[in-house]
Design a protein around this motif. Structure first.
Motif, PDB file in Angstrom:
ATOM      1  N   ASN A 117      33.006   1.135  33.545  1.00 37.59           N
ATOM      2  CA  ASN A 117      33.267   2.416  34.215  1.00 37.59           C
ATOM      3  C   ASN A 117      34.691   2.480  34.768  1.00 37.59           C
ATOM      4  O   ASN A 117      34.928   2.989  35.878  1.00 37.59           O
ATOM      5  CB  ASN A 117      32.246   2.667  35.329  1.00 37.59           C
ATOM      6  N   GLN A 118      35.644   1.968  33.988  1.00 34.87           N
ATOM      7  CA  GLN A 118      37.040   1.964  34.402  1.00 34.87           C
ATOM      8  C   GLN A 118      37.901   2.847  33.502  1.00 34.87           C
ATOM      9  O   GLN A 118      39.126   2.878  33.641  1.00 34.87           O
ATOM     10  CB  GLN A 118      37.590   0.531  34.369  1.00 34.87           C
ATOM     11  N   HIS A 119      37.273   3.591  32.592  1.00 38.16           N
ATOM     12  CA  HIS A 119      38.040   4.337  31.589  1.00 38.16           C
ATOM     13  C   HIS A 119      38.828   5.491  32.200  1.00 38.16           C
ATOM     14  O   HIS A 119      39.991   5.706  31.827  1.00 38.16           O
ATOM     15  CB  HIS A 119      37.115   4.843  30.473  1.00 38.16           C
TER      16      HIS A 119
ATOM     17  N   TYR B 131      44.828   2.666  23.601  1.00 37.45           N
ATOM     18  CA  TYR B 131      43.773   1.664  23.713  1.00 37.45           C
ATOM     19  C   TYR B 131      43.130   1.405  22.360  1.00 37.45           C
ATOM     20  O   TYR B 131      42.902   2.321  21.580  1.00 37.45           O
ATOM     21  CB  TYR B 131      42.677   2.147  24.683  1.00 37.45           C
TER      22      TYR B 131
ATOM     23  N   SER C  19      34.050   6.403  20.869  1.00 38.25           N
ATOM     24  CA  SER C  19      34.550   5.936  22.166  1.00 38.25           C
ATOM     25  C   SER C  19      35.560   6.918  22.744  1.00 38.25           C
ATOM     26  O   SER C  19      35.584   7.161  23.960  1.00 38.25           O
ATOM     27  CB  SER C  19      35.177   4.545  22.032  1.00 38.25           C
ATOM     28  N   TYR C  20      36.385   7.513  21.882  1.00 33.99           N
ATOM     29  CA  TYR C  20      37.358   8.497  22.352  1.00 33.99           C
ATOM     30  C   TYR C  20      36.690   9.836  22.659  1.00 33.99           C
ATOM     31  O   TYR C  20      37.129  10.567  23.547  1.00 33.99           O
ATOM     32  CB  TYR C  20      38.490   8.659  21.340  1.00 33.99           C
TER      33      TYR C  20
ATOM     34  N   GLU D   6      38.917  -2.370  23.348  1.00 34.68           N
ATOM     35  CA  GLU D   6      39.387  -2.298  24.740  1.00 34.68           C
ATOM     36  C   GLU D   6      38.772  -1.100  25.455  1.00 34.68           C
ATOM     37  O   GLU D   6      38.315  -1.207  26.598  1.00 34.68           O
ATOM     38  CB  GLU D   6      40.911  -2.197  24.770  1.00 34.68           C
ATOM     39  N   LEU D   7      38.736   0.032  24.769  1.00 33.64           N
ATOM     40  CA  LEU D   7      38.197   1.242  25.378  1.00 33.64           C
ATOM     41  C   LEU D   7      36.709   1.096  25.664  1.00 33.64           C
ATOM     42  O   LEU D   7      36.218   1.503  26.727  1.00 33.64           O
ATOM     43  CB  LEU D   7      38.452   2.446  24.475  1.00 33.64           C
TER      44      LEU D   7
ATOM     45  N   LEU E  80      36.292  -0.890  28.751  1.00 28.00           N
ATOM     46  CA  LEU E  80      36.612  -0.079  29.924  1.00 28.00           C
ATOM     47  C   LEU E  80      35.466   0.859  30.273  1.00 28.00           C
ATOM     48  O   LEU E  80      35.126   1.044  31.445  1.00 28.00           O
ATOM     49  CB  LEU E  80      37.886   0.743  29.663  1.00 28.00           C
ATOM     50  N   ILE E  81      34.846   1.430  29.242  1.00 26.69           N
ATOM     51  CA  ILE E  81      33.710   2.338  29.455  1.00 26.69           C
ATOM     52  C   ILE E  81      32.533   1.572  30.057  1.00 26.69           C
ATOM     53  O   ILE E  81      31.884   2.038  30.997  1.00 26.69           O
ATOM     54  CB  ILE E  81      33.305   3.010  28.127  1.00 26.69           C
TER      55      ILE E  81
ATOM     56  N   LEU F 172      35.365   9.264  26.136  1.00 19.42           N
ATOM     57  CA  LEU F 172      36.455   9.291  27.106  1.00 19.42           C
ATOM     58  C   LEU F 172      36.946  10.713  27.347  1.00 19.42           C
ATOM     59  O   LEU F 172      37.082  11.150  28.499  1.00 19.42           O
ATOM     60  CB  LEU F 172      37.610   8.417  26.609  1.00 19.42           C
TER      61      LEU F 172
ATOM     62  N   ARG G 103      41.759   4.163  34.211  1.00 23.11           N
ATOM     63  CA  ARG G 103      42.836   3.671  33.336  1.00 23.11           C
ATOM     64  C   ARG G 103      43.720   4.825  32.875  1.00 23.11           C
ATOM     65  O   ARG G 103      44.942   4.704  32.847  1.00 23.11           O
ATOM     66  CB  ARG G 103      42.233   2.942  32.143  1.00 23.11           C
TER      67      ARG G 103
END
Length: 204
Positions: free
Chosen positions: A41-43, A29, A69-70, A33-34, A37-38, A73, A46
């Protein structure tokens, strides 16, 4: 026929299937994009839908590259045992690392956790500290929760004006959410001098 032949030679059968159905690598990602997603709340979903293929890459970007971001995640993955063994303490460490770098979603999530006592002991003062930082960045969830805490009598009146201003100037399309914001602001306004409310409503 292929099934019968497969039972005779597993290795050759595997090579035939591999040739017929090549495995495609899941692309990593992008930061943008990430973050999206966060926000949705779809991280975690995914990562699951990608069949946990990116765990090592995610860990490297969280630990070695320290990308917020990582870190967020990976922290969530650890806290909720998504594609990795559960380690709440380490998960919180990465969430805090992301928050310290200013990631609004991490700040909001930690503020929420301290508010309700999820994964950590409930601490309203700590919740307000995190939520205030996220709210200042325009995070609507943080703004609403912060005003909610003030309406419950937590925090300092010195912070009411900023909290009112941030939530008042938020852009919300959903009608139900808009009504919720109106009620929260009306309640907070009762705790503030009218001159301060008028000043908070001025264009930012």
């Amino acid at each position: 026929m292929l099934k019968k032949w497969c039972s005779l030679s597993f290795l050759l059968c595997w090579q035939v299937y591999a040739a017929q159905e090549p495995i495609e690598a899941v692309p990593l990602y992008t930061q943008a994009e990430l973050i999206e997603l966060i926000k949705k709340n779809q991280h975690l979903q995914r990562v699951k839908s990608d069949e946990c293929q990116l765990v090592q890459d995610i860990e490297a970007r969280a630990e070695t590259m320290a990308l917020p971001s990582y870190q967020f995640l990976y922290g969530d993955m650890l806290a909720y045992a998504v594609c990795v063994d559960r380690d709440v303490e380490l998960g919180l460490y990465y969430m805090r690392s992301a928050a310290e770098q200013g990631l609004a979603s991490a700040l909001e999530q930690l503020g929420r956790y301290y508010d309700v006592g999820q994964l950590v002991q409930a601490d309203k003062a700590m919740a307000i500290t995190y939520l205030r930082e996220a709210a200042a960045q325009g995070n609507l969830k943080a703004q609403l929760r912060l005003v909610g805490l003030f309406n419950q009598g937590h925090g300092s009146p010195r912070d009411y004006e900023d909290a009112y201003r941030w939530l008042f100037h938020s852009a919300v399309a959903d009608k139900a959410q808009h009504k919720k914001i109106e009620r929260a602001l009306s309640q907070l306004a009762q705790k503030m001098p009218q001159s301060v409310v008028r000043r908070a409503r001025l264009p930012m």
